[in-house]
Design a protein around this motif. Structure first.
Motif, mmCIF file in Angstrom:
data_model
loop_
_atom_site.group_PDB
_atom_site.id
_atom_site.type_symbol
_atom_site.label_atom_id
_atom_site.label_comp_id
_atom_site.label_asym_id
_atom_site.label_seq_id
_atom_site.Cartn_x
_atom_site.Cartn_y
_atom_site.Cartn_z
ATOM 1 N N LYS A 3 0.826 -1.206 0.000
ATOM 2 C CA LYS A 3 0.000 0.000 0.000
ATOM 3 C C LYS A 3 0.860 1.256 0.000
ATOM 4 C CE LYS A 3 -4.042 -1.965 2.320
ATOM 5 N NZ LYS A 3 -4.937 -1.874 3.502
ATOM 6 N N ASN A 6 2.215 1.860 -3.425
ATOM 7 C CA ASN A 6 1.111 2.267 -4.292
ATOM 8 C C ASN A 6 0.767 3.735 -4.067
ATOM 9 O OD1 ASN A 6 -0.912 1.562 -6.265
ATOM 10 N ND2 ASN A 6 -2.413 1.729 -4.638
ATOM 11 N N ARG A 7 0.765 4.165 -2.801
ATOM 12 C CA ARG A 7 0.456 5.563 -2.488
ATOM 13 C C ARG A 7 1.490 6.515 -3.062
ATOM 14 N NH1 ARG A 7 -1.016 4.685 3.931
ATOM 15 N NH2 ARG A 7 -3.057 3.691 3.611
ATOM 16 N N ILE A 10 1.225 6.189 -7.496
ATOM 17 C CA ILE A 10 0.090 6.790 -8.187
ATOM 18 C C ILE A 10 0.261 8.308 -8.319
ATOM 19 C CG2 ILE A 10 -2.401 7.179 -8.116
ATOM 20 C CD1 ILE A 10 -1.620 4.349 -8.896
ATOM 21 N N VAL A 50 -2.347 3.216 -13.714
ATOM 22 C CA VAL A 50 -3.233 3.657 -12.631
ATOM 23 C C VAL A 50 -4.399 2.692 -12.471
ATOM 24 C CG1 VAL A 50 -4.793 5.498 -11.857
ATOM 25 C CG2 VAL A 50 -2.599 6.083 -12.896
ATOM 26 N N PRO A 57 -7.808 4.186 -6.848
ATOM 27 C CA PRO A 57 -8.011 5.369 -6.003
ATOM 28 C C PRO A 57 -9.494 5.667 -5.846
ATOM 29 C CG PRO A 57 -6.461 5.804 -7.816
ATOM 30 C CD PRO A 57 -7.112 4.507 -8.106
ATOM 31 N N LYS A 58 -9.833 6.439 -4.836
ATOM 32 C CA LYS A 58 -11.219 6.874 -4.673
ATOM 33 C C LYS A 58 -11.633 7.717 -5.869
ATOM 34 C CE LYS A 58 -11.078 6.949 0.390
ATOM 35 N NZ LYS A 58 -11.222 7.796 1.604
ATOM 36 N N LEU A 61 -10.360 11.263 -6.049
ATOM 37 C CA LEU A 61 -8.972 11.459 -6.471
ATOM 38 C C LEU A 61 -8.835 11.310 -7.984
ATOM 39 C CD1 LEU A 61 -7.062 9.544 -3.638
ATOM 40 C CD2 LEU A 61 -7.390 12.006 -3.888
ATOM 41 N N ILE A 62 -9.579 10.354 -8.544
ATOM 42 C CA ILE A 62 -9.597 10.198 -10.002
ATOM 43 C C ILE A 62 -10.100 11.485 -10.644
ATOM 44 C CG2 ILE A 62 -10.605 8.919 -11.934
ATOM 45 C CD1 ILE A 62 -10.935 6.542 -9.984
ATOM 46 N N LYS A 189 -13.953 1.907 -10.673
ATOM 47 C CA LYS A 189 -12.621 1.904 -11.255
ATOM 48 C C LYS A 189 -12.640 2.186 -12.760
ATOM 49 C CE LYS A 189 -8.507 -1.075 -11.156
ATOM 50 N NZ LYS A 189 -8.002 -2.424 -10.771
#
Length: 444
Positions: A3, A6-7, A10, A50, A57-58, A61-62, A189
């Motif tokens: 995680k 990934n954070r 992105i 992505v 992502p939420k 955020l997208i 997604k």
């Protein structure tokens, strides 16, 4: 992938993509195909990363990321398209209380030079089809007028206003996709595939094409239909036809879909919207010149075609000349027959099946049409996100090969690049329609 990694990855990808859109939008002309191709491919790969790397992502955020990519292009002059001078020309004529359908730009300057001004002269110098009457429907003209009214004889301001309108339309597309994905219980997604797609961003926000507004109205029609607001649904579909004529080909599907076939209010809403959209063409017999331009467009231009090019080569071999005037009516008839056949055969029972049928109709049309500009794919691509089919997603990448023609001094298309594009598409279509079984949820 952890995680924590990934954070970090992105946001890093987001910054790289923003830099890519900035460079592509400001510094890379469409004539530089290889640099265009490399940057576009990198942006497409970034979008895919992505989508596939770790947890999505939420949606907020997208949304922020895709909006930022679009705002990066806000003051840019379109590098990939020269359509916008005609948009501003038509809008300026409307602002001057002149009918944009009565004269060609060339004819106006030659026969009525007193009606022109230095601003129109500057637009004329960069216009791509000054010898043709306007082919843009009245709803487009209304948007052009808003841009001309706000621009006050400044082309850069006019471009900025058009871009803001299109970005607002794109925001509407995002939230309608979000609402409809929730309604159909599809993963959020999938928003990534549209909202971060480089073709969508560059052709709508960057190059000021109106297919994003067409998709907005089609999605609004579907959303209204999902809420049993049939009057609004018909109205939104009618307005989509008013924005770009192409959604008119979907009309047989409404007769094969029980929910719309038996809904009087749906047809009332459609009729009212169509009258509102096209009644303006009755002024000064504007429809005569409008239809004349459509006829020329259908029978004279060719770009990035597939089946048509194959038939054209046969025509050269048999008759020794370009038989576009003979082939185009035949392909139009085959397209119509295909639309009627599949609308009758499939008889969609729910909205997802209706959307899937729409995607097939767009595919038939684009496969047989002699002109396939990259932005033509966008409405069909947006609709395809509700299905398991991937052909239009893959085509949003492969269509970049069509830009090779602009790198040629004579705008000559390369058979090699056409073969690459349509071979990739053919494999995707084969997988979607002949190998992979599509399972549609029965949610109406």
């Amino acid at each position: 992938m952890s995680k924590q990694l990934n954070r970090l990855l992105i946001p890093f990808l987001g910054l790289l993509m923003a830099a890519g859109f900035y460079y592509l939008g400001y510094f890379v002309p469409r004539e530089n195909f290889w640099l265009t191709f490399m940057l576009f491919s990198s942006l497409f790969a970034g979008m895919a990363a992505v989508y596939y790397l770790g947890k999505a992502p939420k949606w907020s955020l997208i949304f922020i990321a895709g909006l930022f990519f679009r705002l990066v292009l806000l003051p840019a002059t379109p590098n990939w398209s020269d359509d916008y001078p005609r948009f501003l020309w038509d809008g300026e004529l409307v602002r001057m209380n002149q009918n944009p359908y009565l004269d060609t730009p060339e004819g106006l300057l030659q026969n009525n030079p007193e009606r022109a001004n230095s601003y129109l002269n500057s637009l004329f110098e960069t216009m791509n089809s000054p010898q043709y009457f306007s082919v843009y429907p009245p709803l487009n003209q209304a948007i052009f007028y808003l841009a001309a009214w706000g621009a006050n004889l400044d082309a850069k301001t006019g471009v900025l206003i058009l871009r803001v309108i299109l970005i607002l339309g794109e925001i509407g597309v995002f939230f309608l996709l979000l609402k409809l994905f929730d309604h159909f219980q599809l993963p959020e997604k999938r928003l990534i595939l549209y909202w971060l797609n480089p073709l969508v961003i560059m052709e709508i926000t960057g190059n000021l094409h109106f297919e994003g507004l067409v998709l907005l109205l089609l999605l609004a029609s579907l959303y209204a239909l999902s809420k049993n607001r049939n009057l609004l649904s018909g109205g939104f579909w009618g307005l989509s036809v008013g924005m770009k004529l192409l959604p008119l080909m979907l009309i047989p599907t409404f007769f094969s879909f029980q929910k719309t076939r038996r809904s009087t209010v749906f047809w009332i809403g459609s009729a009212l919207a169509l009258v509102l959209s096209f009644a303006w063409l009755l002024i000064d017999s504007s429809w005569v010149h409008f239809l004349q331009s459509l006829k020329l467009y259908q029978g004279k231009f060719e770009f990035n075609a597939s089946v048509y090019y194959l038939l054209r080569e046969v025509g050269f071999w048999v008759k020794g000349y370009n038989v576009i005037g003979e082939i185009t009516p035949i392909l139009s008839a085959v397209t119509l027959l295909g639309i009627l056949y599949f609308s009758w055969k499939k008889k969609p029972q729910n909205l997802l099946q209706l959307i899937d049928l729409w995607g097939l109709i767009y595919l038939i049309y684009l496969a047989l049409h002699p002109v396939v500009h990259p932005w033509y794919l966008i409405p069909a691509f947006g609709l395809s996100l509700f299905t398991s089919k991937k052909a239009f997603l893959i085509w949003t990448f492969a269509v970049i090969f069509s830009y090779q023609a602009y790198g040629d001094p004579n705008y000559q298309e390369s058979p090699i690049f056409l073969f690459l594009e349509y071979s990739i598409l053919a494999l995707a279509v084969y997988w979607d329609y002949f190998r992979q079984k599509t399972h549609l949820k029965t949610i109406s």
